[in-house]
Design a protein around this motif. Structure first.
Motif, PDB file in Angstrom:
ATOM      1  N   ARG A 179       0.872  -1.292   0.259  1.00 56.13           N
ATOM      2  CA  ARG A 179      -0.008  -0.004  -0.192  1.00 56.13           C
ATOM      3  C   ARG A 179       0.863   1.380  -0.068  1.00 56.13           C
ATOM      4  N   ARG A 197       3.122   3.891  -5.178  1.00 55.84           N
ATOM      5  CA  ARG A 197       2.960   5.282  -5.637  1.00 55.84           C
ATOM      6  C   ARG A 197       2.898   5.230  -7.108  1.00 55.84           C
ATOM      7  N   CYS A 246      -0.641   3.993  -7.358  1.00 54.18           N
ATOM      8  CA  CYS A 246      -1.844   3.259  -6.804  1.00 54.18           C
ATOM      9  C   CYS A 246      -1.386   1.693  -6.647  1.00 54.18           C
ATOM     10  N   HIS A 268      -6.359   7.061   0.269  1.00 56.55           N
ATOM     11  CA  HIS A 268      -5.093   7.605  -0.191  1.00 56.55           C
ATOM     12  C   HIS A 268      -5.531   9.288  -0.312  1.00 56.55           C
ATOM     13  N   TRP A 269      -6.909   9.671  -0.075  1.00 64.02           N
ATOM     14  CA  TRP A 269      -7.263  10.999   0.027  1.00 64.02           C
ATOM     15  C   TRP A 269      -7.369  11.458   1.418  1.00 64.02           C
ATOM     16  N   GLU A 329       1.349  10.551   0.356  1.00 60.57           N
ATOM     17  CA  GLU A 329       0.082  10.331   0.642  1.00 60.57           C
ATOM     18  C   GLU A 329      -0.134   8.960   1.080  1.00 60.57           C
ATOM     19  N   PRO A 330       0.347   7.719   0.276  1.00 66.50           N
ATOM     20  CA  PRO A 330       0.070   6.558   0.760  1.00 66.50           C
ATOM     21  C   PRO A 330       0.585   5.929   2.160  1.00 66.50           C
ATOM     22  N   ALA A 355      -1.488   7.827   4.703  1.00 66.01           N
ATOM     23  CA  ALA A 355      -2.691   7.012   4.731  1.00 66.01           C
ATOM     24  C   ALA A 355      -2.480   5.855   5.579  1.00 66.01           C
ATOM     25  N   CYS A 356      -1.427   5.055   5.412  1.00 69.00           N
ATOM     26  CA  CYS A 356      -1.091   3.904   6.013  1.00 69.00           C
ATOM     27  C   CYS A 356      -0.771   4.003   7.424  1.00 69.00           C
TER      28      CYS A 356
END
Length: 614
Positions: free
Chosen positions: A152, A155, A157, A311-312, A585-586, A589-590
């Motif tokens: 996850r 980057r 996705c 991710h947002w 961002e990932p 998020a994690c």
């Protein structure tokens, strides 16, 4: 009142009853099999489940679907086996789970986009299903799978089929478009029930089908909802169309626009023009200083657990603020434009497909795209002529995870965008991700790159909506993403990709579909300029200390996935533009996901610093 829903699906057997007795159910509500044994157990709003019954057959639609109980009773009387559900699944509108119990066999499925998902696990020797992975993780005592968590961090996705894997060991996802059949003895299998349509329809024919499906998707929801309806109104075509379709004389409509600090761009202008065309609607236009900035409250969390790291996440506090504002206005249904870009602005990978099916048309499209995107000729030629199949592409990508970032203006016509691991991941995390990507048995979502990329983008949007749905539900508001309804997706995908989106026109299929329903000036929009850089940079500057604190002994570091010092160095570095922040961002998020209380409790023996639930 919460609009949240969570349920577990049990086999029709004494073993299924015993499995339920061994674990805490997600709620007190129950719908039994015809045998009287427990079937669906959980919590849901009173009007969220529509039930049909006949003899030993039971049918349930969970979520939004404009089907009357009498219709489901008739369908239940017709069914003799769960295989007969395929026809009904292809006819139902809306976005919902479809669940059946027929003669002791159980079938459960979600939708095409993944807004309504299905997960499975073994509990007390039998297979049970649920609409949320954390429900099964709590019931089975599952732990987080660090290998999939490392993935996850990719980057931009996580590619199919790895993105569909649940992050808890022993909890498996049923891919969107597939169903799960559970036998009375608790064994189970999955199979596909849906395939994308052949994209052969011309623009005008397809526009008529999109018009019918999208109009029905919006207005059937409004008819089924009492009281106030709200919509996003960003200024884009997608949200603008939904606001126009929702503006009915007999219903109070409230629109909400999230403010941004930049005066440039054209979304604000278009939002005002659309609002001026809705004189009977009420428009919420909070000032920039009245709403949370991006990256706000990441050290506190949202109190809602997504199925996977969102991710947002930088926008989560602002989204919650919007939910509270529309709820305060009395809204019980909120429409959002997620999915519009994915459906009506196809990935450039369609050019790779077009070059093989209609080469003369492809030449014109490639020429125009090169002029628009400033693609170099040699790089474009290499991208168009690349012949790697899907497994070979992923294997090639695995070998370049730690390479330099892709050059600007490089065409992305592959099965996936170019994948990269950020510089702060550990060697073990990069190696694990490389291993996971390298598997010759992986199959694409469609035979060609263009359709595959579109379906993957739809699923990514569906995952975002699934999380946003839970955020809204916590405030008593049901979120709807009409562009991601099954019938809307089918109608759009049936149109030739070179007519669904072209370099010369902005979303031509959507524009033609809405001709005569919404004002022509909105449909003729030729620009899409969003100056979000200033918004991102302002939020980052304000909340940098809190972000740095997250990586002062992070959970990701404890799991051996990132180097905290390297993350902190990146957070502390001067960033003249917002572009470098996207790679963070990932990772953010994690880390936030790991600190969510439900995840923190899923790993016995770990002293995890859970975020407050408020």
């Amino acid at each position: 009142m919460s609009a949240d829903m969570a349920f577990v699906v049990l086999p029709d057997s004494d073993a299924g009853r015993a499995a339920l007795a061994r674990a805490a159910a997600p709620g007190p509500e129950r719908i039994p099999h015809a045998s009287g044994r427990p079937w669906l157990v959980g919590h849901w709003p009173a009007d969220a489940m529509t039930v049909g019954a006949a003899g030993r057959t039971r049918l349930v639609v969970a979520g939004f679907c404009p089907v009357a109980p009498a219709e489901l009773h008739a369908e239940a009387a017709r069914l003799t086996d769960v295989a007969g559900l395929d026809d009904l699944a292809r006819r139902l509108r809306g976005s919902a789970h479809l669940i059946a119990s027929v003669g002791g066999r159980v079938r459960v499925q979600g939708g095409i986009a993944g807004v309504c998902c299905v997960y499975r696990a073994r509990l007390a020797g039998v297979t049970v299903a649920a609409d949320r992975p954390d429900t099964l993780a709590a019931m089975t005592g599952a732990h987080v799978d660090e290998r999939l968590l490392a993935l996850r961090l990719l980057r931009p996705c996580v590619p199919h089929p790895l993105r569909e894997r649940a992050l808890w060991r022993g909890v498996d996802a049923v891919p969107p478009g597939s169903h799960l059949v559970i036998e009375p003895d608790g064994t189970a299998r999955t199979a596909r029930w849906w395939q994308p349509p052949e994209p052969v329809q011309p623009l005008q024919q397809g526009a008529s089908a999109v018009r019918e499906a999208l109009t029905d998707a919006v207005r059937s929801r409004i008819r089924a909802t009492d009281g106030v309806v709200s919509t996003d109104l960003s200024g884009g075509m997608d949200s603008g169309i939904l606001a126009q379709l929702a503006a009915t004389p007999d219903r109070r409509l409230v629109t909400v626009r999230r403010p941004r600090p930049a005066a440039g761009g054209d979304d604000a202008l278009w939002a005002r023009r659309i609002a001026d065309g809705l004189p009977h609607a009420e428009h919420l236009l909070p000032a920039y200083g009245q709403v949370p900035t991006l990256y706000a409250e990441l050290d506190r969390g949202t109190g809602v657990l997504p199925a996977e790291p969102a991710h947002w996440i930088r926008d989560a506090a602002r989204f919650v603020d919007s939910a509270r504002r529309v709820a305060a206005q009395g809204s019980r249904l909120h429409l959002c434009g997620y999915g519009g870009d994915e459906l009506f602005s196809p990935s450039s990978s369609y050019l790779h497909t077009l070059a093989r099916s209609r080469p003369l048309t492809a030449v014109r499209h490639i020429r125009d795209r090169r002029a628009l995107k400033h693609w170099p000729l040699a790089a474009t030629w290499r991208a168009v002529t690349d012949s790697k199949d899907f497994p070979a592409w992923l294997t090639h990508s695995a070998g370049r995870l730690t390479a330099a970032p892709p050059r600007p203006f490089r065409p992305q016509l592959g099965w996936t965008p170019e994948l990269r691991m950020p510089a702060w991941v550990t060697a073990d995390a990069a190696y694990t991700t490389c291993e996971l990507l390298t598997d010759a048995s992986y199959e694409p979502l469609a035979p060609d790159r263009g359709t595959h990329r579109t379906l993957e983008a739809i699923r990514q949007a569906g995952a975002a909506v699934a999380y946003a749905t839970r955020l809204m539900a916590a405030h008593g508001v049901r979120l709807a993403a009409p562009y991601l309804d099954d019938r809307v997706i089918e109608a759009a995908l049936a149109v030739r990709p070179d007519e669904r989106g072209t370099p010369q026109r902005y979303k031509p299929l959507l524009a033609e579909a809405m001709r005569g329903i919404v004002p022509d000036d909105l449909l003729g929009r030729a620009t899409k300029v969003r100056p979000y850089g200033e918004d991102v940079m302002d939020g980052f500057r304000r909340h940098r200390p809190a972000l740095l604190a997250l990586f002062d002994g992070s959970e990701l570091s404890r799991l051996g996935l990132v180097d905290d010092a390297a993350v902190r160095a990146e957070l502390s570095a001067p960033h003249p533009t917002a572009a470098p922040l996207l790679a963070l961002e990932p990772t953010l998020a994690c880390e936030v996901w790991l600190r969510t209380p439900a995840v923190a409790r899923s790993e016995p023996g770990a002293v995890m610093r859970a975020l407050p639930s408020g």
